[in-house]
Scaffold this active site. Structure first.
Site, PDB file in Angstrom:
ATOM      1  N   ASP A 110      -3.287   0.706   4.522  1.00  9.00           N
ATOM      2  CA  ASP A 110      -2.243   1.610   4.050  1.00  9.00           C
ATOM      3  C   ASP A 110      -1.951   2.715   5.066  1.00  9.00           C
ATOM      4  O   ASP A 110      -2.748   2.989   5.979  1.00  9.00           O
ATOM      5  CB  ASP A 110      -2.665   2.235   2.713  1.00  9.00           C
ATOM      6  CG  ASP A 110      -1.482   2.547   1.808  1.00  9.00           C
ATOM      7  OD1 ASP A 110      -0.340   2.607   2.304  1.00  9.00           O
ATOM      8  OD2 ASP A 110      -1.702   2.735   0.593  1.00  9.00           O
ATOM      9  N   ASP A 145       5.856   0.898  -3.727  1.00  9.20           N
ATOM     10  CA  ASP A 145       5.004   1.524  -4.740  1.00  9.20           C
ATOM     11  C   ASP A 145       5.676   1.537  -6.106  1.00  9.20           C
ATOM     12  O   ASP A 145       5.031   1.841  -7.115  1.00  9.20           O
ATOM     13  CB  ASP A 145       4.661   2.963  -4.332  1.00  9.20           C
ATOM     14  CG  ASP A 145       3.491   3.033  -3.369  1.00  9.20           C
ATOM     15  OD1 ASP A 145       2.818   2.010  -3.163  1.00  9.20           O
ATOM     16  OD2 ASP A 145       3.247   4.125  -2.809  1.00  9.20           O
TER      17      ASP A 145
END
Length: 746
Positions: A498, A568
């Site tokens: 990430d 997301d």
């Protein structure tokens, strides 16, 4: 009179002349296969003029010879005062530079040793080689056999400075794509120069009416298709955030005004790069259009020392005569087969459950085990442990940079929990954010100089975190060492990599003041070097990219990580537009989609489990919720979804995607290569009081085949499904969906 042609042969004696020819008399290069042709010529003064890019032609006889016309305020080449009709300011070119009377957007800006921004690159020589050379330090499309492609390398030189550039053009034998890049060489006996713009590709189009398609967005709202008419002036689609970004993807397409999914011309330009990018579109005074694609020149400079080289990223140019779907299919097959690497390139990807939206930071081994147990019961194949397992990280203000297990949460160690996951028959995955550092970390206390920060200025936090300087080898070695300590234990099957902030405070302590313009590109090169080291060292690990969701979905990252987290935002309705736009370039098996709770935690929207499932099953499938909170009815639905996806997974992950509709009604489908199986998903968003009867027509089927609907057992002809279509059921609620699974019976 016979025309001389340059013909190259591979080491095995196979002629490349069916892919690249050079007409020495006309001074014309022709790259061609059964689908496309790309033509350019050596003009007066050694300038390279662009002639044509489009549908394949068998031969070229001079139809695009540059018309000569004296235009006011259009400069001419030195020594051609009487040839006023020849001007670099109107000539369609392969490359252009600032300072030599082409006032349009340049591909190159070179600051010479005397401070002048001036260069003019002219033809010196060329060679044709089989296959496709790799780009040093950069991801790129590749070949598995030299017979797959041929590469033309044209060397151009700026005569006063002797700075040269190799222009790389690769054409594949069976793909409608041209790969372009540039490698600069500064001779050892010349002083240093500074590259202030070094584009990968320039593409000049003749006068016409064009639209430009781009993929703008925001965090949790990425890659929505935007269409604009190309008007006069300059429009730049760029990221200055240090990475690909949620805000603007590094892809655009230029299309005819009437191009749609199935009809019309489309030219795709995809930059294989994960840093700051810029794709500029300029319509000039005589309606010609220039596209320049490469590293964002804002904030960029590169000292090219004596004897040094600089390689630009690769640009993938795709032409389609049959609309956006055909363009996308070219990109999909290329990325899936010749960009993605490693053992997972051709393997089906597992169905996973991620604990993030189930627990956030509040978990320990005892709390996670029931989720694992339920996942086993439902047929899910992998458990992924997300943020919060390391250091003393109970929130997002601490511990980044310290990749050691939190013994409060895992008293017996992380391997102990992973062994439990494996005993339940699931694979074990782990989230990391290796490019970042928290001030509350042992790494920062030991090495505060490791983060990007400007001397004398307090760096700006974002999500309470800072960015490590990956341009430095010692920083990369620290990260690689910590991750190797984890991966060497052999219990990790998957890594989610990430990046949850963009890059500010751009300054490296390893570079002198005059070279700080190199930092962001060196950061990207350092990231690639780190990824190359780790993915090569641990080939059994499935690597997934992430940057706050979809902030770094690009072709360059796909070279190292075969899949990336799309967004997301897990709301199924939002994901329709996000996944539709993403599919314009990226194949469905390179982006991931999960079923989350309803109401959704990002939008508050309610959606049925069927709606959430069908959207998520249109990519690499998984779940992002607390499985232990599902009702018995929901557990049965999830188990059915998991079983269904396992059955259709090869079709979705390796079949051909066709987009059919978007708007209040979305529809897309997947077709197998042999046209014997097809899957159609339809989605209806908002109802009204008097709904229209809506018909969906399929595509890509064999019109001569008979197809059975596996649910109803009803048989349809392929021609019926494509031309007559299917009425969609009238719905009594918003956000409804249908799935149709067809198999050929003849």
């Amino acid at each position: 009179m016979a025309v001389k042609k340059t013909i190259a042969k591979s080491p095995g004696g196979i002629s490349m002349s069916d892919l690249i020819t050079f007409d020495a008399a006309a001074k014309v290069f022709h790259l061609h296969n059964q689908e496309i042709s790309y033509l350019f010529a050596i003009e007066d003064g050694g300038v390279l003029s662009h002639l044509y890019f489009g549908q394949a032609v068998a031969a070229y006889h001079g139809e695009r010879r540059y018309p000569r016309k004296d235009r006011g305020f259009a400069g001419n080449l030195p020594g051609t005062e009487r040839e006023r009709g020849f001007s670099l300011d109107t000539l369609p070119q392969e490359i252009s530079s600032r300072g030599e009377a082409d006032f349009r957007t340049p591909a190159f800006v070179i600051r010479q040793a005397n401070g002048a921004q001036a260069s003019r690159f002219v033809y010196a020589r060329h060679q044709i080689v089989p296959g496709k050379p790799a780009l040093p330090g950069l991801p790129a499309a590749y070949v598995e056999s030299p017979d797959e492609a041929a590469t033309l390398i044209v060397t151009v030189v700026d005569q006063p400075s002797q700075l040269s550039a190799d222009l790389y053009y690769t054409i594949y034998r069976d793909r409608a794509v041209i790969a372009r890049s540039v490698r600069f060489h500064n001779p050892a006996d010349q002083p240093a120069v500074t590259l202030e713009q070094a584009a990968s590709a320039q593409l000049d189009f003749p006068a016409g009416q064009y639209q430009v398609l781009s993929l703008p967005g925001a965090h949790a709202n990425e890659r929505h298709l935007q269409k604009e008419t190309v008007g006069y002036g300059i429009k730049t689609f760029a990221s200055g955030r240090g990475t690909t970004s949620h805000q603007m993807n590094n892809f655009i397409a230029l299309t005819a005004a009437d191009t749609d999914e199935f009809h019309g011309a489309a030219y795709g330009i995809d930059l294989v790069y994960s840093g700051n990018h810029a794709l500029s579109v300029e319509k000039d005074q005589i309606d010609q259009v220039r596209v320049v694609a490469g590293i964002n020149p804002a904030g960029f400079s590169w000292e090219l020392a004596s004897g040094a080289e600089f390689q630009t990223p690769e640009a993938l140019l795709v032409y389609s005569a049959n609309g956006l779907n055909a363009m996308s299919q070219t990109y999909h097959s290329l990325i899936r087969e010749r960009v993605v690497r490693g053992r997972y390139r051709d393997q089906e990807r597992p169905i996973l459950v991620n604990n993030w939206e189930a627990t956030y930071f509040d978990f320990n081994e005892d709390k996670l085990r029931p989720i694992v147990d339920t996942a086993k019961k439902l047929g899910i194949e992998m458990f992924v442990l997300d943020d919060g397992w390391f250091g003393h990280r109970d929130d997002d203000t601490t511990s980044l940079g310290d990749w050691v297990v939190d013994r409060r949460k895992f008293p017996l160690g992380l391997k102990h929990f992973a062994d439990y996951v494996h005993r339940q028959g699931l694979q074990f995955g782990l989230w990391v954010e290796p490019e970042m550092i928290s001030k509350d970390s042992d790494l920062y206390r030991a090495h505060p100089d490791y983060l990007l920060a400007i001397p004398g200025r307090e760096p700006s936090p974002s999500r309470s975190q800072y960015v490590l300087d990956l341009s430095r080898q010692e920083v990369r070695a620290n990260i690689a060492g910590q991750l190797s300590d984890l991966l060497d234990q052999g219990y990790i099957d998957y890594i989610k990599w990430d990046m949850n902030r963009h890059i500010s405070d751009v300054y490296s302590h390893a570079l002198p003041a005059a070279r700080q313009g190199e930092v962001l590109h060196r950061y990207t090169l350092g990231l690639y070097a780190l990824l190359e080291e780790l993915t090569t060292k641990y080939p059994a690990v499935l690597w997934e990219g992430c940057s706050g969701g979809g902030g770094r979905i690009d072709t360059g990252f796909a070279y190292y990580m075969p899949q990336s987290w799309t967004s997301d935002n897990t709301d199924a309705v939002s994901r329709l537009g996000i996944q539709y736009g993403t599919s314009l370039v990226y194949p469905p098996n390179t982006f991931t989609a999960h079923v989350s709770v309803s109401p959704n935690e990002q939008t508050g929207r309610h959606a049925s489990l069927a709606m959430r499932g069908n959207v998520a099953m249109s990519a690499v499938f998984g779940y992002e919720l607390d499985l232990t909170k599902l009702t018995k009815t929901e557990q049965k639905q999830v188990a059915a979804q998991v079983a269904e996806y396992k059955a259709i997974r090869p079709l979705i992950q390796f079949g051909q995607l066709l987009r059919l509709e978007s708007g209040n009604d979305y529809a897309w489908m997947f077709v197998s290569a042999d046209q014997t199986e097809a899957l159609l998903y339809t989605f209806h968003l908002l109802n009204n009081g008097q709904p229209a009867f809506h018909i969906v027509k399929m595509a890509g089927l064999d019109p001569a085949k008979q197809y059975m609907d596996m649910a109803s057992q009803q048989v349809f002809g392929g021609d019926e499904l494509m031309h007559i279509g299917l009425y969609q059921p009238l719905q009594q609620q918003d956000f409804s969906t249908q799935q149709y699974h067809f198999k050929a019976i003849n």
